[in-house]
Scaffold this motif. Structure first.
Motif, PDB file in Angstrom:
ATOM      1  N   LEU A   1     -74.848  31.485  56.286  1.00 31.97           N
ATOM      2  CA  LEU A   1     -75.167  32.907  56.264  1.00 31.97           C
ATOM      3  C   LEU A   1     -74.380  33.644  55.182  1.00 31.97           C
ATOM      4  O   LEU A   1     -74.677  34.796  54.869  1.00 31.97           O
ATOM      5  N   ALA A   2     -73.362  32.990  54.627  1.00 30.70           N
ATOM      6  CA  ALA A   2     -72.519  33.606  53.606  1.00 30.70           C
ATOM      7  C   ALA A   2     -73.147  33.444  52.227  1.00 30.70           C
ATOM      8  O   ALA A   2     -73.948  32.539  51.982  1.00 30.70           O
TER       9      ALA A   2
ATOM     10  N   ALA B   1     -67.595  33.976  53.575  1.00 32.74           N
ATOM     11  CA  ALA B   1     -66.896  33.060  54.480  1.00 32.74           C
ATOM     12  C   ALA B   1     -65.465  32.926  53.966  1.00 32.74           C
ATOM     13  O   ALA B   1     -65.225  32.986  52.752  1.00 32.74           O
TER      14      ALA B   1
ATOM     15  N   GLY C   1     -68.695  43.206  59.369  1.00 37.44           N
ATOM     16  CA  GLY C   1     -69.488  42.011  59.599  1.00 37.44           C
ATOM     17  C   GLY C   1     -69.863  41.261  58.340  1.00 37.44           C
ATOM     18  O   GLY C   1     -70.520  40.211  58.415  1.00 37.44           O
ATOM     19  N   ASP C   2     -69.456  41.754  57.169  1.00 39.97           N
ATOM     20  CA  ASP C   2     -69.759  41.060  55.920  1.00 39.97           C
ATOM     21  C   ASP C   2     -68.912  39.801  55.743  1.00 39.97           C
ATOM     22  O   ASP C   2     -69.147  39.031  54.818  1.00 39.97           O
TER      23      ASP C   2
ATOM     24  N   VAL D   1     -68.655  36.566  57.606  1.00 38.36           N
ATOM     25  CA  VAL D   1     -69.463  35.958  58.669  1.00 38.36           C
ATOM     26  C   VAL D   1     -68.728  34.840  59.385  1.00 38.36           C
ATOM     27  O   VAL D   1     -69.071  34.504  60.530  1.00 38.36           O
ATOM     28  N   VAL D   2     -67.753  34.236  58.738  1.00 41.34           N
ATOM     29  CA  VAL D   2     -66.934  33.210  59.386  1.00 41.34           C
ATOM     30  C   VAL D   2     -65.564  33.217  58.725  1.00 41.34           C
ATOM     31  O   VAL D   2     -65.440  33.419  57.515  1.00 41.34           O
TER      32      VAL D   2
ATOM     33  N   VAL E   1     -73.005  28.685  60.600  1.00 38.94           N
ATOM     34  CA  VAL E   1     -72.766  30.080  60.217  1.00 38.94           C
ATOM     35  C   VAL E   1     -72.388  30.184  58.743  1.00 38.94           C
ATOM     36  O   VAL E   1     -72.617  31.211  58.100  1.00 38.94           O
TER      37      VAL E   1
ATOM     38  N   ARG F   1     -72.105  38.810  51.640  1.00 44.20           N
ATOM     39  CA  ARG F   1     -71.456  38.262  52.834  1.00 44.20           C
ATOM     40  C   ARG F   1     -70.527  37.113  52.449  1.00 44.20           C
ATOM     41  O   ARG F   1     -70.855  36.314  51.575  1.00 44.20           O
TER      42      ARG F   1
ATOM     43  N   ARG G   1     -61.614  42.435  53.931  1.00 42.31           N
ATOM     44  CA  ARG G   1     -62.436  43.067  54.978  1.00 42.31           C
ATOM     45  C   ARG G   1     -62.404  44.593  54.857  1.00 42.31           C
ATOM     46  O   ARG G   1     -63.433  45.261  54.993  1.00 42.31           O
TER      47      ARG G   1
END
Length: 358
Positions: A199-200, A149, A173-174, A176-177, A196, A147, A166
């Protein structure tokens, strides 16, 4: 060695567009010095098509329409034979409209890979599919990154490069920001303290020059380097120096222009540069090496084809062409320069090449 005079028939005017202000301004001294070395090397031989290069430097750190207006005024003199330099894609897009295919325009910076470039725009820097996409795949394979960012400046190159990433990821959705900020941003706390972000697994940094150095310093202050590696295509030794050694931990950079002693004539090129510029010259860096190579590619292209006429050049490049040049880029396929791309890890204020990207 031929004797040149000052007549128009014996000289070729090349415009060099580099930013002398804004976040890219930290790159300009190195680029200008490197271009000067390339020009003197070529002029010490037969020049370009038997003509001495005369160089005019334009500030590419202004608003794109201002740079384009100056280029348009110089083009109106009929004296300009080619354009090159290191500057943003936003400037390139505006300048390409002003030039309108009248002379070759060698763009030495990484680009966004759009298919609608004007005739005569030759892309010396890397396409994201040959640079960021395989570099991200390397981090996935070797470091387990899944994931991402993204932090970038708000213009065409960062946004299109993020889109390329992407498209290559297993799931949209990989990422995340994804956040974009103006050129010249000094405060990255909103991004760095966004929950957030944690989450990466890694951060793709698509900032320019001093903006990258500021982000790296604040990234380190926030305690993130040990848990979040960063990947960028837009870092050279000037950026590493500006950030400071402690800001460069766990930072990976993808480029075609590293001056590694084992991969190119890096040591000999550095020695020529120091002899030419003196002991107190700005460092010969990844970005300035790109501008050095673009001038030599222009020279090789002109010698191979025998003209700088854009339609003739385009016809020769359509099927690909290999050039005899000291540059690491060995030729063109269409309007894209070809050659190897490498992944390096920052080591203090220098780079250690760790792999060649497929």
């Amino acid at each position: 060695m031929p004797t040149f005079d000052e007549s128009r028939d014996e000289t070729i005017e090349i415009l060099s567009i580099v930013p002398t202000q804004g976040p890219g301004g930290i790159i300009a001294p190195s680029c200008t010095a490197a271009i000067s070395l390339a020009v003197d090397e070529i002029n010490s031989g037969t020049g370009i098509l038997g003509r001495e290069i005369r160089l005019t430097t334009i500030d590419g750190g202004r608003k794109p329409h201002e740079v384009a207006a100056e280029v348009e005024a110089l083009m109106a003199t009929g004296m300009v034979g080619a354009i090159t330099g290191w500057h943003t894609s936003a400037v390139r897009r505006a300048v390409a409209v002003a030039v309108d295919g009248r002379v070759p325009y060698l763009y030495a910076t990484d680009h966004e890979g759009l298919p609608d470039e004007r005739p005569g725009v030759l892309l010396v820097g890397e396409h994201p599919d040959r640079q960021i996409v395989p570099a991200a795949a390397w981090l996935s394979r070797e470091l387990g990154v899944r994931r991402w960012a993204v932090i970038g400046n708000d213009y065409i190159w960062p946004r299109q490069t993020a889109r390329a990433l992407r498209r290559a990821l297993p799931a949209p959705g990989d990422i995340v920001v994804e956040r974009y900020v103006p050129l010249g941003t000094t405060d990255f706390r909103a991004f760095l303290h966004d929950p957030v972000l944690l989450l990466a697994d890694a951060v793709l940094v698509l900032l320019v020059g001093a903006d990258t150095a500021r982000l790296n310093r604040q990234f380190t202050t926030a305690g993130l380097p040990p848990i979040l590696p960063r990947l960028s295509p837009a870092v050279d030794e000037n950026v590493l120096l500006s950030g400071g050694p402690s800001a460069n931990t766990n930072l990976f950079v993808a480029s075609s222009f590293f001056l590694d002693d084992h991969l190119t004539d890096g040591r000999a090129r550095r020695d020529r540069y120091r002899e030419h510029q003196g002991s107190f010259a700005p460092a010969l860096t990844t970005f300035s090496n790109a501008t050095y190579e673009s001038i030599h590619l222009l020279h090789a292209l002109a010698d191979t084809i025998g003209t700088l006429d854009v339609p003739t050049i385009s016809a020769h490049l359509a099927d690909g062409i290999t050039l005899d040049s000291p540059a690491s880029r060995h030729g063109f396929r269409g309007n894209q320069a070809t050659g190897p791309t490498f992944l390096a890890e920052a080591s203090g204020v220098d780079f250690t090449i760790i792999d060649k990207l497929p």
